[in-house]
Design a protein around this motif. Structure first.
Motif, PDB file in Angstrom:
ATOM      1  N   GLY A 144      -1.761  -3.976   8.234  1.00 14.41           N
ATOM      2  CA  GLY A 144      -1.845  -5.108   7.321  1.00 14.41           C
ATOM      3  C   GLY A 144      -2.851  -6.131   7.783  1.00 14.41           C
TER       4      GLY A 144
ATOM      5  N   ASN B 113       5.164  -0.544  -0.171  1.00 11.85           N
ATOM      6  CA  ASN B 113       3.980   0.302  -0.284  1.00 11.85           C
ATOM      7  C   ASN B 113       3.839   0.866  -1.692  1.00 11.85           C
TER       8      ASN B 113
ATOM      9  N   GLU C   5      -4.863  -1.254  -2.253  1.00  9.61           N
ATOM     10  CA  GLU C   5      -5.574  -1.839  -1.121  1.00  9.61           C
ATOM     11  C   GLU C   5      -6.886  -1.098  -0.885  1.00  9.61           C
ATOM     12  N   ARG C   6      -7.955  -1.849  -0.695  1.00  3.53           N
ATOM     13  CA  ARG C   6      -9.256  -1.244  -0.464  1.00  3.53           C
ATOM     14  C   ARG C   6      -9.403  -0.855   1.001  1.00  3.53           C
TER      15      ARG C   6
END
Length: 658
Positions: A26, A444, A500-501
Motif C-alpha cells: 500500500g 481488495n 490500482e495502477r
C-alpha cells in the motif's frame, strides 16, 4: 514495527510476530521507502506454500536477518491470493530476469515499485549476503540500479498483446486433441513428466470433445489420479500436484480451486460414461469440501497447508507398523498391501494409494473408518480460511451440478449458501471484492477471474435451482467485465480500468492452476448469451476465444478451459428451456433429463411460463397443459417434447440415469 497484526490474510498473520518490520502492500510502504531513501523488499507467498514456511523459519524469524532487512529496506509482505495483480506483475519480472518463477518470490524494487533484482527462495546465508549486496549497490551505484529497474519496466510494457486469431472451429479442436496426444503419458496418464499437475481444464475439454482418442486420454488420467497418492484415499480431496510422474507422492497442500475443478470434471466423467469410479471420487471430494473447507459463514476456505508440526505430509503418511497398530495384525497386513505402503515417501513412510478396488468392500470401509479415526488424533495441517470470490464461484458451480447429477440436495444447498454469502458480502452494486474472512470483507478489488468464475457459478446454480436472482446477478457481473476489463482488441485485462495502477497492467489469457480470467469470462459470456440471445455477449465470447486458435496447435495444455468453451461454442451451445409449474413432478423429470445430458456446454433454463424474466423461456409455454422442454440453438427451437425419453432423443441420447 511489524504492521501485520491487523491483516485479514491468514498468510500475513503467519508473519505478524516476525522481528521483520513488515508493511502490507500500500501507499504507506512506498512513502516510507521514499522518506528513508531505501529500496522496497517485496516478499510474495501464500499460506499453504511449503518453501514460504521454510524461508520464514530460516530468515524472517531470525533476529540477525531481520535486523539487516529492517536497516536497509522497507519490507512488504504480499499474499498472492489476495493480490494476484501484484503477484502477476512481479512474477513476469522474475521470469524475465531469472528464467523461472515460484514462491516465495523475493523482489527488490525502487520506492516507485519498479523491480531491479528478483528471485525466489534464498537460504539464509545467501539471503543475508544478498541483502548487504543490494543495499551497497543502492547507495554506491544508484544510477545502475535505477537504469536496471527502468529497463525491466520498459521491456515488460513494450511486450505486444498476446496474439489472437479467428474464432476456433471444429478443426481447431481436433488439432488440439492431436497436440495433447503428443505429450500424453499413456502408462501413467497426464501430460509431460514430473512434476505433474492435475490437468482439470484439459480433461473437461477432452470429455466435451469426445471421440476415442480424447476419451482415452481423459479416462486414463482421471483413473490414475484417483488411484494415486495425490488423492486422499481416506477422506477424499486432491493435493496440489504430484512430485513424480506416476501420481504417487503429492505436494501435500490442498487447494479449493483444484478440488472444485476436479469435483466438476469427475462428475462430468460419470455423466458422460457412467464411470463408477468417477461417481465415487466426485461424491467423496464433495463431502470433503463440505466437511473440511466450509467456513461458518457458508463460504469455502482457500487451502489446507502441506505441513503439520513443521513436517511436510506428516498428517497423511503412514508406516506399516502404524497401520498394524491401529488395525491389528490381520487388517493391518491387508491394508499394507492394499494401500501400497512400501516406503514411497520419506523415512520409511508412505502415502496411501488404491491401485485396485478392494475385494472386500465391507472390510475396506471398516479399515478406512478406523484409519480416519486414528488420523483425526494427529496434528492437523493449518487452514487458510479466507474466502476468495473466484474459487468460491468454481465451488458453487461444481457443488450445484454434482448435487443435481447425484440427487444430493445438500450439495445444492451448500452451493446456494456460498452464493448468498458472496452476493451479500462481496458484492457492492456492480463491483466485486475479492476476499472475505470471518464474515468481514477485505479491501481488495476483484480481478477478472473473480467476476468471471462467480458468474459461471451463478449461472450453473440458476440452471439447477431455477432461481432467477442468480441469472440476473451473473448478468450484472458480466456487464462489468465488458465495461471495465475489455482491452479493445477482443481480449480482457486481468484488472479493471479503475484498479490500482501498477507498473504494468496484468493480462495473461493462458490457463494456470485455474482457468484464466479471459477464458472463464468467455465461458460465462457464452452461456449468458445462450440464455438471453444477446449478440453483445456472444460476440465478446467469440473474440476472447481467438487466443485458443493460436494456442491449440502446440500449446493446448495452456488453453484447456478455452478449448472447453470453444467446444461448447462450436456445438451452439445447445439450449434447453424447461417450462412448467415449480414442484410439478413432470417439470422436475424434464429438468433432470436436461441436466443429465452430456452435450458440450449445454445451457438449461427452467421456470413457469411467462414469469421467469429469462429470455430463453419467453414465448414458450405448456403443451396441452403439460410441462414441456424445448431444445434450441441460437433461440431457434425444435418442436417441444413432454417426456424425458423424448428429450433425451432430441439431445442425441448419451444421457446416463442414476
Amino acid at each position: 514495527m511489524n504492521r501485520l497484526k491487523d491483516a485479514t490474510s491468514p498468510y500475513l498473520l503467519q508473519h505478524a510476530d516476525n522481528p521483520v518490520h513488515w508493511f502490507e502492500w500500500g501507499p504507506e510502504a512506498f512513502e516510507e521507502a521514499r522518506r528513508r531513501d531505501v529500496p522496497l523488499l517485496v516478499s510474495v507467498g501464500y499460506s499453504a506454500c511449503h518453501w514460504c514456511h521454510v524461508m520464514a523459519h530460516e530468515s524472517f524469524e531470525d533476529d540477525g536477518t531481520a535486523a539487516l532487512m529492517n536497516e536497509h529496506f522497507v519490507n512488504v509482505k504480499v499474499d498472492r491470493e489476495e493480490r494476484p495483480d501484484v503477484d502477476a506483475v512481479y512474477m513476469a519480472a522474475t521470469q524475465a530476469m531469472t528464467g523461472h518463477g515460484g514462491w516465495p518470490m523475493t523482489v527488490f524494487a525502487t520506492p516507485e515499485g519498479h523491480p531491479f533484482y528478483t528471485g525466489t527462495y534464498f537460504p539464509r546465508p545467501q539471503f543475508q549476503r544478498l541483502l548487504v549486496g543490494v543495499s551497497n549497490a543502492w547507495h554506491n551505484d544508484r544510477e545502475a540500479v535505477l537504469t536496471q529497474g527502468s529497463k525491466i519496466v520498459e521491456a515488460l510494457n513494450e511486450r505486444t498483446a498476446f496474439p489472437t486469431g479467428p474464432a476456433p472451429t471444429a478443426e481447431t479442436l481436433d488439432q488440439a486433441v492431436r497436440s495433447l496426444a503428443e505429450s500424453f503419458d499413456p502408462v501413467r496418464g497426464g501430460f509431460g513428466g514430473a512434476p505433474k499437475f492435475p490437468p482439470s481444464m484439459v480433461l473437461e475439454f477432452l470429455l466435451r470433445h469426445g471421440g476415442p482418442d480424447a476419451l482415452r486420454m481423459a479416462e486414463r488420467t482421471l483413473e490414475a489420479m484417483a488411484r494415486g497418492g495425490i488423492y486422499d484415499q481416506l477422506a477424499g480431496g486432491f493435493a496440489r500436484y504430484s512430485v513424480d510422474s506416476g501420481w504417487v507422492v503429492p505436494h501435500f497442500e490442498k487447494m479449493l480451486y483444484d478440488n472444485a475443478l476436479l469435483l466438476r470434471v469427475y462428475a462430468h466423467w460419470w455423466r458422460s460414461t457412467g464411470s463408477v469410479l468417477g461417481r465415487r471420487v466426485a461424491l467423496e471430494t464433495a463431502d470433503w469440501l463440505l466437511s473440511e473447507m466450509r467456513t461458518p459463514e457458508g463460504g469455502f476456505a482457500s487451502a489446507l497447508d502441506a505441513d503439520s508440526e513443521g513436517v511436510e505430509g506428516k498428517f497423511y503418511a503412514w508406516t506399516p507398523e502404524e497401520l498394524r497398530e491401529v488395525l491389528g495384525p490381520d487388517d493391518g497386513d491387508w491394508a499394507v498391501g492394499l494401500f501400497e505402503v512400501t516406503g514411497t515417501f520419506e523415512h520409511g513412510t508412505s502415502v496411501l494409494q488404491l491401485l485396485d478396488d478392494p475385494d472386500d468392500p465391507a472390510r475396506f470401509e471398516r479399515v478406512r473408518t478406523a484409519l480416519l479415526r486414528a488420523r483425526s488424533r494427529r496434528v492437523r495441517p493449518g487452514r487458510d480460511d479466507k474466502v476468495v470470490a473466484a474459487w468460491n464461484g468454481l465451488a458453487v458451480a461444481a457443488l450445484a451440478e454434482a448435487g443435481a447429477l447425484f440427487d444430493r440436495p445438500d450439495l445444492v444447498a451448500a452451493a446456494r449458501e456460498a452464493a448468498v454469502l458472496l452476493d451479500g458480502l462481496h458484492l457492492d452494486g456492480d463491483r466485486l471484492l475479492r476476499t472475505s474472512r470471518d464474515g468481514r470483507a477485505g479491501g481488495n478489488a476483484g480481478v477478472l477471474e473473480d467476476y468471471a468464475d462467480l458468474a459461471e457459478g451463478l449461472l450453473a446454480l440458476y440452471a439447477v435451482t431455477g432461481e432467477v436472482r442468480w441469472f440476473r446477478r451473473a448478468g450484472t457481473l458480466l456487464d462489468t467485465v465488458l465495461d471495465r476489463f475489455a482491452d479493445g482488441s477482443g481480449g480482457f485485462f486481468d484488472t479493471a480500468d479503475d484498479a490500482e495502477r501498477l507498473f504494468q497492467r496484468p493480462q495473461d489469457p493462458t490457463d494456470n492452476a485455474a482457468p484464466s480470467g479471459q477464458f472463464a469470462a468467455a465461458g460465462a459470456l457464452l452461456s449468458y448469451a445462450a440464455l438471453t440471445g444477446s449478440a453483445r455477449h456472444r460476440e465478446a465470447a467469440e473474440a476472447a476465444l481467438g487466443t485458443v486458435s493460436v494456442l491449440a496447435p502446440q500449446h493446448a495444455r495452456f488453453a484447456g478451459w478455452g478449448l472447453a468453451v470453444a467446444q461448447a461454442a462450436v456445438t451452439g451451445p445447445v439450449e434447453v428451456a424447461v417450462v412448467g409449474p415449480a414442484g410439478d413432478p413432470a417439470t422436475a423429470a424434464l429438468h433432470r433429463a436436461a441436466l443429465l445430458s452430456a452435450v458440450p456446454g449445454l445451457v438449461v433454463a427452467v421456470g413457469e411460463p411467462g414469469s421467469s424474466g429469462v429470455p430463453l423461456l419467453e414465448s414458450r409455454g405448456l403443451v396441452d397443459g403439460s410441462p414441456a422442454a424445448y431444445v434450441c440453438r441460437g433461440f431457434t427451437c425444435r418442436m417441444p417434447v413432454t417426456t424425458p425419453a423424448a428429450l433425451r432423443a432430441e439431445l442425441g441420447g448419451a444421457v446416463r440415469t442414476p
